[in-house]
Motif scaffolding. Structure first.
Motif, PDB file in Angstrom:
ATOM      1  N   PRO A 271       0.872  -1.397  -0.128  1.00 15.55           N
ATOM      2  CA  PRO A 271       0.015   0.046   0.123  1.00 15.55           C
ATOM      3  C   PRO A 271       0.848   1.183   0.054  1.00 15.55           C
ATOM      4  CG  PRO A 271      -0.488  -1.312   1.736  1.00 15.55           C
ATOM      5  CD  PRO A 271       0.846  -1.999   1.002  1.00 15.55           C
ATOM      6  N   VAL A 272       0.520   2.213  -0.700  1.00 13.79           N
ATOM      7  CA  VAL A 272       1.442   3.486  -0.859  1.00 13.79           C
ATOM      8  C   VAL A 272       0.571   4.732  -0.718  1.00 13.79           C
ATOM      9  CG1 VAL A 272       2.475   4.762  -2.571  1.00 13.79           C
ATOM     10  CG2 VAL A 272       2.772   2.368  -2.745  1.00 13.79           C
ATOM     11  N   LEU A 273       0.801   5.815  -0.142  1.00  6.45           N
ATOM     12  CA  LEU A 273       0.213   6.851   0.216  1.00  6.45           C
ATOM     13  C   LEU A 273       0.343   7.663  -1.105  1.00  6.45           C
ATOM     14  CD1 LEU A 273       1.960   7.802   3.747  1.00  6.45           C
ATOM     15  CD2 LEU A 273      -0.509   6.692   3.251  1.00  6.45           C
ATOM     16  N   SER A 277       4.994   7.643  -0.817  1.00  2.00           N
ATOM     17  CA  SER A 277       5.769   6.710   0.132  1.00  2.00           C
ATOM     18  C   SER A 277       4.950   5.731   0.566  1.00  2.00           C
ATOM     19  CB  SER A 277       6.243   7.721   1.617  1.00  2.00           C
ATOM     20  OG  SER A 277       4.959   8.047   2.072  1.00  2.00           O
ATOM     21  N   TYR A 278       5.511   4.695   1.131  1.00  2.00           N
ATOM     22  CA  TYR A 278       4.674   3.452   1.626  1.00  2.00           C
ATOM     23  C   TYR A 278       3.996   3.914   2.978  1.00  2.00           C
ATOM     24  CZ  TYR A 278       7.545   0.527  -1.390  1.00  2.00           C
ATOM     25  OH  TYR A 278       8.468   0.204  -2.333  1.00  2.00           O
ATOM     26  N   ASP A 279       2.683   3.000   2.829  1.00  2.00           N
ATOM     27  CA  ASP A 279       1.865   3.134   3.987  1.00  2.00           C
ATOM     28  C   ASP A 279       2.620   2.881   5.355  1.00  2.00           C
ATOM     29  OD1 ASP A 279      -0.833   3.212   5.738  1.00  2.00           O
ATOM     30  OD2 ASP A 279      -0.239   1.027   5.725  1.00  2.00           O
ATOM     31  N   ASN A 281       1.985   1.953   8.601  1.00  2.00           N
ATOM     32  CA  ASN A 281       1.626   0.562   9.223  1.00  2.00           C
ATOM     33  C   ASN A 281       1.812  -0.657   8.684  1.00  2.00           C
ATOM     34  OD1 ASN A 281       0.171  -0.562  11.580  1.00  2.00           O
ATOM     35  ND2 ASN A 281      -1.715  -0.426  10.339  1.00  2.00           N
ATOM     36  N   SER A 282       1.658  -0.693   7.376  1.00  2.00           N
ATOM     37  CA  SER A 282       2.193  -2.012   6.621  1.00  2.00           C
ATOM     38  C   SER A 282       3.458  -2.029   6.699  1.00  2.00           C
ATOM     39  CB  SER A 282       1.543  -1.889   5.133  1.00  2.00           C
ATOM     40  OG  SER A 282       0.112  -1.616   5.114  1.00  2.00           O
ATOM     41  N   ASP A 322      11.147   6.257   5.011  1.00  2.00           N
ATOM     42  CA  ASP A 322       9.787   6.311   5.157  1.00  2.00           C
ATOM     43  C   ASP A 322       9.330   6.081   6.598  1.00  2.00           C
ATOM     44  OD1 ASP A 322       9.725   6.821   2.256  1.00  2.00           O
ATOM     45  OD2 ASP A 322       8.621   5.006   1.474  1.00  2.00           O
ATOM     46  N   TYR A 326       7.085   8.588   8.658  1.00  2.00           N
ATOM     47  CA  TYR A 326       5.640   7.893   9.416  1.00  2.00           C
ATOM     48  C   TYR A 326       5.674   8.148  10.907  1.00  2.00           C
ATOM     49  CZ  TYR A 326       2.553   4.529  11.044  1.00  2.00           C
ATOM     50  OH  TYR A 326       1.285   3.780  11.748  1.00  2.00           O
TER      51      TYR A 326
END
Length: 472
Positions: A271-273, A277-279, A281-282, A322, A326
């Motif tokens: 999952p990507v924002l 950048s990557y989500d 939590n995942s 990332d 976050y």
């Protein structure tokens, strides 16, 4: 490392000059990334020296040669060298051999001199052809893998005395025997000035290294098993796979231990924002190391600590960026792609009084040389280097003169994986150093044998696949 080799060397050269023992010129060759630091230290400790920094592109170097190399001929028969010290990189020693090799040098200084451990390298051969009266090699790790490397350093220093590699290796074949160790120490004595932190800095705060065993996440287990089963034939054929394919499998397993997103197939599904950048939590839940790091950084931040995080993989540093974004932590970063001025600016920002940066991300090889980050008191080795000396270089960025707090080093090792076995192999290399370079086993060989590779790759696999059987 962190004992002031740079300062001691500058003061040594300065005293040679001031006391009339030598007029120079002196040649200092260092990694490009440390040259700015050498410049600063020369300004501070040897203000009367005319120091020329010889770096830059072809045109820049031509201008330097024109303006800073020699005095006008006028009445003298030969051109006189204008500078006292020439500061340059390893690469330019080779590229500009014609010019630099024509000068008669009073003294050569090679910083991080383990670069000369291979007598077949171009740097070794070219530098050996220079006209040099005296040589000084600076290194915190004179012995990285085996006695052969140590011999090449000694051969570079005094080729007349150390010119028979086979004889040397034969003489010290069984280095585990006490009389052999003593004999080797006596041989090294006149050529090596060894300083320990305990000798130089009596009040150096303690350092503690802890190996932190980490579990694989579910996603990591899935990929780890996939890599092993996909390469089943290479791992189980009678002769084993060839060395190259085994090393490739090992690299994939090391990536898997760090984070599954290092594989394109996992990264595509992640999952990507909206900003790319990557989500977060995942990202965290996909890696056992990141789950642990998340908990550790919260506690370290609350305790007022500052942290250096080392990884060998620049793509892993991208994922850690990332992750820090976050979590909302401010940070700096240095890897092989960040050089010269930008690198020093990042260090200065991090070391500035009241700096807000909590973490510094560094690649083990690029960030492990000639950098002072003693404002941090915690080091996290996210993944260990094949060569344990590179990790020591890394954590010596914090455990050095100037440090006034106890330094904690946390080494992440994935349980029952290639990482755990590599750590054990690294310990053997460290034993060799401990016995040879300072009082006190080891083998002659440095690179891993196919048998060792096999052993490392299969370590922990039984337990991993047993989970499957029990789950069925």
């Amino acid at each position: 490392m962190g004992l002031g080799k740079t300062v001691q060397t500058i003061v040594f050269l300065y005293s040679l000059y001031k006391e009339g023992h030598s007029k120079g010129p002196y040649l200092v060759s260092a990694p490009l990334s440390t040259i700015i630091n050498w410049e600063r230290e020369f300004e501070m400790w040897a203000p009367d020296f005319y120091v020329v920094t010889y770096t830059g592109d072809k045109e820049s170097r031509s201008v330097i040669r024109e303006n800073d190399f020699s005095l006008p001929l006028l009445l003298q028969k030969e051109a006189q060298i204008k500078f006292h010290v020439l500061l340059t990189s390893y690469e330019l020693i080779t590229i500009d051999q014609a010019v630099l090799g024509s000068i008669e040098w009073a003294c050569l200084v090679v910083d991080e001199a383990h670069r000369l451990k291979n007598n077949q390298s171009k740097f070794f051969r070219v530098l050996n052809s220079y006209k040099i009266d005296y040589k000084l090699l600076l290194t915190g790790t004179p012995l990285q893998n085996n006695l052969e490397e140590l011999f090449h350093l000694l051969n570079f220093l005094t080729p007349d005395r150390f010119n028979n590699l086979e004889g040397f290796l034969e003489e010290f074949a069984d280095i585990s025997k006490e009389d052999q160790i003593k004999k080797l120490h006596d041989l090294l004595g006149p050529h090596m000035l060894r300083r320990l932190k305990a000798d130089v800095f009596k009040n150096m705060p303690a350092k503690t290294e802890l190996i932190v065993r980490v579990e694989l996440s579910q996603m990591q287990k899935k990929y780890y098993k996939f890599i092993l089963t996909r390469n089943f034939e290479a791992l189980n054929s009678k002769g084993g796979g060839n060395q190259v394919s085994l090393l490739n499998i090992m690299m994939d397993l090391k990536k898997c231990c760090n984070h599954p997103y290092l594989f394109p197939v996992a990264a595509v599904e992640a999952p990507v924002l909206p900003n790319g950048s990557y989500d977060g939590n995942s990202l965290v839940k996909s890696s056992g190391k990141l789950m642990l790091l998340q908990k550790m950084l919260k506690k370290l931040r609350d305790g007022g600590h500052r942290v250096l995080i080392f990884s060998q993989m620049t793509k892993m540093l991208d994922l850690l960026e990332d992750f820090l974004e976050y979590e909302g932590y401010k940070y700096e970063r240095i890897d092989g792609g960040i050089t010269g001025g930008l690198r020093q600016e990042a260090i200065d920002r991090f070391n500035a009084p009241g700096a807000q940066q909590f973490c510094f991300l560094l690649s083990t090889r690029a960030g492990g040389l000639g950098i002072n980050l003693a404002t941090a008191d915690t080091v996290i080795i996210y993944d260990s280097d094949w060569n344990p000396h590179n990790d020591i270089q890394a954590f010596s960025r914090a455990h050095r003169i100037g440090q006034n707090k106890k330094v904690m080093i946390y080494r992440f090792v994935t349980r029952a994986s290639v990482e755990e076995r590599i750590t054990q192999v690294a310990k053997r290399k460290m034993m060799l150093t401990h016995l040879v370079v300072r009082p006190g086993l080891g083998s002659k060989s440095g690179s891993m044998t196919k048998q060792e590779l096999d052993d490392i790759l299969k370590f922990g696999t039984e337990e991993l696949f047993k989970d499957d059987v029990e789950g069925e």
